[in-house]
Structure formats: structure tokens, C-alpha cells
Design an enzyme around this catalytic site. Structure first.
Site, PDB file in Angstrom:
ATOM      1  N   LYS A  78      58.313 137.968 111.152  1.00 56.37           N
ATOM      2  CA  LYS A  78      59.736 137.372 111.225  1.00 56.37           C
ATOM      3  C   LYS A  78      59.418 135.980 111.308  1.00 56.37           C
ATOM      4  O   LYS A  78      58.614 135.380 111.831  1.00 56.37           O
ATOM      5  CB  LYS A  78      60.478 137.985 112.408  1.00 56.37           C
ATOM      6  CG  LYS A  78      62.060 137.993 112.363  1.00 56.37           C
ATOM      7  CD  LYS A  78      62.532 138.862 111.465  1.00 56.37           C
ATOM      8  CE  LYS A  78      63.987 139.203 111.419  1.00 56.37           C
ATOM      9  NZ  LYS A  78      64.447 140.236 110.679  1.00 56.37           N
ATOM     10  N   GLY A 178      80.465 142.185 115.397  1.00 57.55           N
ATOM     11  CA  GLY A 178      79.735 141.085 114.405  1.00 57.55           C
ATOM     12  C   GLY A 178      80.179 141.424 113.068  1.00 57.55           C
ATOM     13  O   GLY A 178      80.087 142.498 112.649  1.00 57.55           O
ATOM     14  N   GLY A 180      79.351 139.626 110.215  1.00 57.71           N
ATOM     15  CA  GLY A 180      78.272 139.021 109.243  1.00 57.71           C
ATOM     16  C   GLY A 180      78.385 140.064 108.144  1.00 57.71           C
ATOM     17  O   GLY A 180      79.357 140.599 107.742  1.00 57.71           O
TER      18      GLY A 180
END
Length: 349
Positions: A78, A178, A180
Site C-alpha cells: 500500500k 461514505g 466516495g
């Protein structure tokens, strides 16, 4: 510039800085045992370097488990950039991060995550070949959000069938935290099934748009987990299920797109003790990395590969939930044990 950080739990961890662009970021490679480490690049505001480091370490470990659960020949990694993507993102910073990825010579492949887009990946790809999630090209996989949301939606229906006795979501109240890319697509799928949505996001215009398009009820971001609902779907940052929030939950099932939803093992046990069914996040949200893997692995027939791997993830989720019910334990523990057993077998082979 890459500066190595000693970390006993990961193969490689680097602080990434570039004085000219002002870039400050991190790259963590948790494991390359199954193949090159793969996991997205996110950009978000952190309270400081230590919080960003903790996030990238947890996220990269989660990617090892996610890739293993999806049966992909990839390890876990990541990357993060510290800053607000709405105001601090620049081409210079993205290019600097691309050069850092290139310096790792393929041990880490990146793609878009929170705060990133296919257009941003194109900028990185101008500096490094180890970039997935591109919009153009022979093996381009594009925005992974719709596939991630599809996998979460599939998992949610599997959980509903077990927990409520029916996969029919019509009239079910689903609280989505959320909005997004992934959270929005998930809302679209849920609304199409007739679910009643309650939504929250830090961007006011986004929730107003959801109210207009989906007929959603609105809740504050720090209150959404407390609303009365059948399902709570965390689709923002991790650690939302913790010692404070678990006692406040008023939904009886949890299935969302956020990574690392559980703050710790104690949260998993607390959910189980309350009779709240938790669907392990890295099994539910594996669609995005499956999509990106078609680019990394140079898969010719992307739709077929994605469909087959999503179906495999569904079977994995069914098996985890069934085993957890037999063992009277949290599905989180069963998921970890299942993946770790698979990784041990690959090591032995």
C-alpha cells in the site's frame, strides 16, 4: 527520495519525500511471498506522520489477506500521500510518487484508492511501469470502484440471506457511511433493489445529491453508525468498529467497502456477542484488486476473469459465514484462519 523504516512485521517500509514538490508519503510492502505486492495509493488528511504510518502498515497487511482471499498470485502492499486531495494534490507530487514506485523495481504495484483517479494513475505511469487502474491501454482496467461495489453488494445479499432469511433487499434499511466512488456505486446497486438508504459523508453536496437521486435519508458522519437500520455499510476510513461504536450500533448486520473496519479483535468479539453479523471486509471488498490484477497479470479476457473471481469470493464468503455459525465465533476469525491456512499451504508447496 526513499528512506527505509525498520519494521519487523513487513518486508519493506519506506518514507517517501520530495523537497521540490513537497511530497510526503509512505510505501509499505507487507509480503511478496505469493507475488509482487499490490495495493492502491490513497491520499488523505492525517493527524500526523505516525497516523499515516499506522494506516499504511495496516492497509498493506490487509492487502496480503485480500489478495490471498481472492486467490490472486499477488502479495500485499500500500502507499499513501499525506494531504487533502482536493487542495494539495499536484502533478509534481504524483510524478514524484511515481518515481518512488519505479525505484522499487516491480516489488510493489500501485493503483487508485481513496483520493485518486485513473487520471492520476496516468501521471504516475509516466514515471513507472508498475501502475494499474489506467483508463487506456491494451490491459487497462480503469476505475475499480464499480467492481468493488459489485462485490460488496454480492456479499451483502449473501449475508442478508443467512441473517434475515432472504437475499431480497426491498425495504431493508441500509446505512451507508461514505459516498466516495465505491460508496456511491453501492448506493446505486442498493437503490436498484429497493433498499431504503440512510447516507452520510463529509461533503455536504454529495449527501444532497444522494438524497435527490436515491431518496436517501441523511445522517451526520459521526452519527450514521447509530441510526436504526438493518445493515450498516462502512465505506469510508478504517477502524470504525471499535470499543466506542460497537455498543452504539443499531443495525444487526455489517457489510461495507472500507478497509480495516475492525479496530481490533476485541471489536469482532463484541459484535459477535451482540449478535451482529460482520462480513469480513477484505473478502467483501476484493473486487477492486481483482479488477486491477487483470492489468498487473496481463489477463486477456478481463470480464471473464473478474466474473470468475467474484464468484469465487462469493463462495468463500458463504463458507466463512457457515463455518462461523457452526463454531459460534466471529466470521472475522474464520476469515483470517482460512486465509492463513491457504498461505501456509502455498508456502509448503
Amino acid at each position: 527520495m526513499l528512506t527505509r523504516i525498520d519494521c519487523s512485521t513487513h518486508e519493506e517500509v519506506y518514507r517517501v519525500t520530495d523537497r521540490e514538490s513537497g511530497l510526503e508519503g509512505l510505501i509499505a510492502i507487507h509480503s511478496t511471498q505469493a507475488g509482487p505486492a499490490a495495493g492502491g495509493l490513497r491520499m488523505r488528511v492525517y493527524r500526523g506522520f505516525d497516523e499515516a504510518l499506522a494506516d499504511v502498515l495496516a492497509l498493506s497487511r490487509g492487502m496480503t489477506y485480500k489478495n490471498a482471499a481472492a486467490g490472486l498470485p499477488l502479495g500485499g502492499g500500500k502507499a499513501v500521500i499525506l494531504g487533502d486531495p482536493r487542495t494539495d494534490k499536484t502533478e509534481a507530487k504524483l510524478r514524484a510518487m511515481g518515481r518512488a514506485v519505479a525505484e522499487l523495481e516491480g516489488r510493489y504495484w500501485t493503483a487508485e484508492d481513496m483520493g485518486m483517479s485513473p487520471e492520476d494513475m496516468k501521471v504516475l505511469a509516466g514515471e513507472a511501469e508498475f501502475v494499474a487502474g489506467l483508463a487506456d491501454g491494451r490491459f487497462a482496467s480503469g476505475d475499480p470502484s464499480p467492481i468493488t461495489a459489485q462485490g460488496v453488494f454480492n456479499a451483502l445479499k449473501i449475508g442478508a440471506a443467512r441473517h434475515f432469511g432472504s437475499a431480497d433487499l426491498k425495504g431493508r434499511r441500509v446505512a451507508v457511511q461514505g459516498l466516495g466512488h465505491v460508496g456511491w456505486y453501492l448506493c446505486d446497486y442498493l437503490a436498484g433493489e429497493g433498499a431504503q438508504l440512510i447516507v452520510a459523508d463529509t461533503v455536504a453536496a454529495r449527501v444532497e445529491e444522494a438524497q435527490a437521486k436515491f431518496g436517501a435519508e441523511l445522517a451526520a458522519p459521526d452519527e450514521i453508525h447509530r441510526v436504526v437500520a438493518d445493515v450498516f455499510a462502512p465505506c469510508a476510513i478504517g477502524g470504525i468498529l471499535n470499543g466506542q461504536t460497537v455498543p452504539e450500533l443499531r443495525a444487526s448486520m455489517i457489510c461495507g467497502a472500507a478497509n480495516n473496519q475492525l479496530a481490533d479483535d476485541a471489536a469482532a468479539d463484541a459484535l459477535h456477542a451482540r449478535g451482529i453479523l460482520y462480513l469480513p471486509d477484505y473478502v467483501a471488498n476484493g473486487g477492486g484488486i481483482i479488477n486491477a490484477a487483470t492489468e498487473i497479470l496481463r489477463i486477456e479476457n478481463r470480464p471473464r476473469f473478474v466474473a470468475e473471481r467474484l464468484a469465487q469470493l462469493e463462495q468463500t464468503m458463504r463458507g466463512i459465514l457457515a463455518a462461523a455459525a457452526r463454531q459460534d465465533t466471529s466470521p472475522a476469525h474464520v476469515a483470517d484462519a482460512t486465509v492463513e491456512q491457504g498461505m501456509a499451504l502455498r508456502r509448503a508447496g
